[in-house]
Scaffold this motif. Structure first.
Motif, PDB file in Angstrom:
ATOM      1  N   MET A   1       0.577 -11.973  11.211  1.00  0.00           N
ATOM      2  CA  MET A   1       0.490 -12.109  12.650  1.00  0.00           C
ATOM      3  C   MET A   1       1.823 -12.636  13.152  1.00  0.00           C
ATOM      4  O   MET A   1       2.362 -13.591  12.640  1.00  0.00           O
ATOM      5  CB  MET A   1      -0.633 -13.082  13.001  1.00  0.00           C
ATOM      6  N   LYS A   2       2.346 -12.015  14.179  1.00  0.00           N
ATOM      7  CA  LYS A   2       3.600 -12.448  14.781  1.00  0.00           C
ATOM      8  C   LYS A   2       3.377 -13.769  15.519  1.00  0.00           C
ATOM      9  O   LYS A   2       2.415 -13.911  16.262  1.00  0.00           O
ATOM     10  CB  LYS A   2       4.049 -11.373  15.766  1.00  0.00           C
ATOM     11  N   CYS A  26      -6.106 -10.667  22.967  1.00  0.00           N
ATOM     12  CA  CYS A  26      -6.711 -10.745  21.637  1.00  0.00           C
ATOM     13  C   CYS A  26      -5.727 -11.312  20.625  1.00  0.00           C
ATOM     14  O   CYS A  26      -4.566 -10.918  20.589  1.00  0.00           O
ATOM     15  CB  CYS A  26      -7.181  -9.367  21.186  1.00  0.00           C
ATOM     16  N   VAL A  27      -6.218 -12.236  19.835  1.00  0.00           N
ATOM     17  CA  VAL A  27      -5.443 -12.835  18.759  1.00  0.00           C
ATOM     18  C   VAL A  27      -6.146 -12.469  17.461  1.00  0.00           C
ATOM     19  O   VAL A  27      -7.258 -12.929  17.204  1.00  0.00           O
ATOM     20  CB  VAL A  27      -5.345 -14.371  18.910  1.00  0.00           C
ATOM     21  N   ILE A  46      -8.683 -14.472  23.115  1.00  0.00           N
ATOM     22  CA  ILE A  46      -9.872 -14.092  22.367  1.00  0.00           C
ATOM     23  C   ILE A  46      -9.508 -13.994  20.894  1.00  0.00           C
ATOM     24  O   ILE A  46      -8.717 -13.131  20.502  1.00  0.00           O
ATOM     25  CB  ILE A  46     -10.439 -12.755  22.874  1.00  0.00           C
ATOM     26  N   LEU A  47     -10.088 -14.875  20.081  1.00  0.00           N
ATOM     27  CA  LEU A  47      -9.847 -14.837  18.652  1.00  0.00           C
ATOM     28  C   LEU A  47     -10.811 -13.843  18.031  1.00  0.00           C
ATOM     29  O   LEU A  47     -12.029 -14.005  18.139  1.00  0.00           O
ATOM     30  CB  LEU A  47     -10.019 -16.225  18.026  1.00  0.00           C
ATOM     31  N   PHE A  69     -14.184 -17.106  21.217  1.00  0.00           N
ATOM     32  CA  PHE A  69     -14.290 -16.659  19.841  1.00  0.00           C
ATOM     33  C   PHE A  69     -15.231 -15.465  19.771  1.00  0.00           C
ATOM     34  O   PHE A  69     -16.335 -15.512  20.311  1.00  0.00           O
ATOM     35  CB  PHE A  69     -14.832 -17.787  18.962  1.00  0.00           C
ATOM     36  N   ALA A  70     -14.765 -14.408  19.097  1.00  0.00           N
ATOM     37  CA  ALA A  70     -15.625 -13.263  18.861  1.00  0.00           C
ATOM     38  C   ALA A  70     -16.763 -13.710  17.951  1.00  0.00           C
ATOM     39  O   ALA A  70     -16.751 -14.813  17.404  1.00  0.00           O
ATOM     40  CB  ALA A  70     -14.822 -12.125  18.241  1.00  0.00           C
ATOM     41  N   ASP A  71     -17.717 -12.871  17.764  1.00  0.00           N
ATOM     42  CA  ASP A  71     -18.906 -13.180  16.991  1.00  0.00           C
ATOM     43  C   ASP A  71     -18.578 -13.824  15.646  1.00  0.00           C
ATOM     44  O   ASP A  71     -17.643 -13.423  14.961  1.00  0.00           O
ATOM     45  CB  ASP A  71     -19.704 -11.889  16.772  1.00  0.00           C
ATOM     46  N   VAL A  72     -19.369 -14.802  15.249  1.00  0.00           N
ATOM     47  CA  VAL A  72     -19.164 -15.525  13.998  1.00  0.00           C
ATOM     48  C   VAL A  72     -19.169 -14.586  12.793  1.00  0.00           C
ATOM     49  O   VAL A  72     -18.510 -14.831  11.789  1.00  0.00           O
ATOM     50  CB  VAL A  72     -20.201 -16.665  13.839  1.00  0.00           C
TER      51      VAL A  72
END
Length: 121
Positions: A1-2, A26-27, A46-47, A69-72
């Protein structure tokens, strides 16, 4: 990841995300290995996978930042082995919440799912 600090996010005052899987910045999963600041408040972060702050590194969050945070089940976590510096103020709190939470930062996940405990790690 940059590393995020390699990117300059200037005037984002009229940003509009539509028709995407996620509406925000988005990350993707990866390591933050250089001192980094996330301070854009015009869009939510948004991770979409595990993001790790490496030992000896600082991730600074500016006042008013929203991190969702996106879905676990996708493994979206913020794992801090270094330092997390949250610069919130009473007037500009920093929020950590679920992608399903449309009450903070608007609808980011293009879904009608209701947020609930356990949505993210």
């Amino acid at each position: 990841m940059k590393p995020q600090n390699d990117v300059t996010l200037e005037d984002m005052s009229f940003v509009n995300f539509t028709g995407n899987v996620y509406n925000g910045l988005c990350v993707d999963s990866g390591d933050i290995s250089a001192h980094t600041t996330w301070d854009a408040t015009e869009a939510v972060y948004i991770l979409t996978g595990d993001v790790r702050v490496a030992f000896g590194t600082t991730l600074t969050l500016g006042a008013g930042v929203v991190i969702k945070f996106a879905d676990v089940f996708l493994g979206a976590n913020l794992l801090v082995n270094g330092t997390l510096l949250a610069q919130s103020t009473p007037d500009q709190p920093i929020y950590f919440t679920s992608i399903y939470d449309s009450t903070i930062g608007g609808a980011s996940g293009n879904t009608t799912t209701t947020p609930s405990p356990g949505n993210w790690g």
